[in-house]
Scaffold this motif. Structure first.
Motif, PDB file in Angstrom:
ATOM      1  N   PHE A  42      53.677  59.444  74.501  1.00 51.82           N
ATOM      2  CA  PHE A  42      53.748  60.864  74.806  1.00 51.82           C
ATOM      3  C   PHE A  42      52.538  61.514  74.044  1.00 51.82           C
ATOM      4  O   PHE A  42      51.543  62.147  74.633  1.00 51.82           O
ATOM      5  N   VAL A  46      49.230  62.667  76.343  1.00 58.93           N
ATOM      6  CA  VAL A  46      48.918  64.353  76.591  1.00 58.93           C
ATOM      7  C   VAL A  46      47.954  64.825  75.934  1.00 58.93           C
ATOM      8  O   VAL A  46      47.207  65.649  76.584  1.00 58.93           O
ATOM      9  N   GLU A  78      52.018  72.458  75.606  1.00 56.97           N
ATOM     10  CA  GLU A  78      52.487  71.542  76.437  1.00 56.97           C
ATOM     11  C   GLU A  78      53.193  70.593  75.406  1.00 56.97           C
ATOM     12  O   GLU A  78      54.371  70.106  76.121  1.00 56.97           O
ATOM     13  N   LEU A  79      52.710  70.059  74.432  1.00 60.16           N
ATOM     14  CA  LEU A  79      53.655  69.361  73.517  1.00 60.16           C
ATOM     15  C   LEU A  79      54.778  69.991  73.075  1.00 60.16           C
ATOM     16  O   LEU A  79      56.099  69.501  73.346  1.00 60.16           O
ATOM     17  N   LYS A  81      56.626  72.329  75.040  1.00 61.62           N
ATOM     18  CA  LYS A  81      57.448  72.614  76.288  1.00 61.62           C
ATOM     19  C   LYS A  81      58.192  71.236  76.299  1.00 61.62           C
ATOM     20  O   LYS A  81      59.311  71.121  76.645  1.00 61.62           O
ATOM     21  N   GLN A  82      57.240  69.979  76.283  1.00 60.94           N
ATOM     22  CA  GLN A  82      57.938  68.692  76.765  1.00 60.94           C
ATOM     23  C   GLN A  82      58.789  68.159  75.553  1.00 60.94           C
ATOM     24  O   GLN A  82      59.870  67.538  75.841  1.00 60.94           O
TER      25      GLN A  82
END
Length: 84
Positions: A42, A46, A78-79, A81-82
């Motif tokens: 992950f 990313v 982004e990190l 959010k995911q």
């Protein structure tokens, strides 16, 4: 040739896992295994997607380097959010 070191700009992102201490207290081996899996599957991919790299891990934290502030901020968002 100059004796001066090469200079470059870098944007740094520090990310850590909320609740890590509690997770470690409940299951140290499982938490460490999960953290290693997150790094490989992950955080690493990313950060590379945004032209960054992990330069260090510390317990429950990642230190990532980017050559662009925009890429660093976009990756951090982004990190987050995911991870939710």
């Amino acid at each position: 040739m100059s004796d001066q070191p090469e200079r470059r700009l870098a944007a740094i992102v520090m990310a850590d896992v909320v609740g890590y201490s509690g997770l470690i207290q409940r299951d140290e081996v499982g938490t460490r295994a999960l953290f290693q899996k997150l790094e490989k599957n992950f955080f690493g991919p990313v950060s590379r997607m945004y032209k960054g790299r992990i330069i260090k891990t510390m317990g429950d934290a990642f230190l990532m380097e980017f050559s662009s502030v925009l890429n660093a901020v976009t990756c951090a968002v982004e990190l987050q959010k995911q991870m939710h």
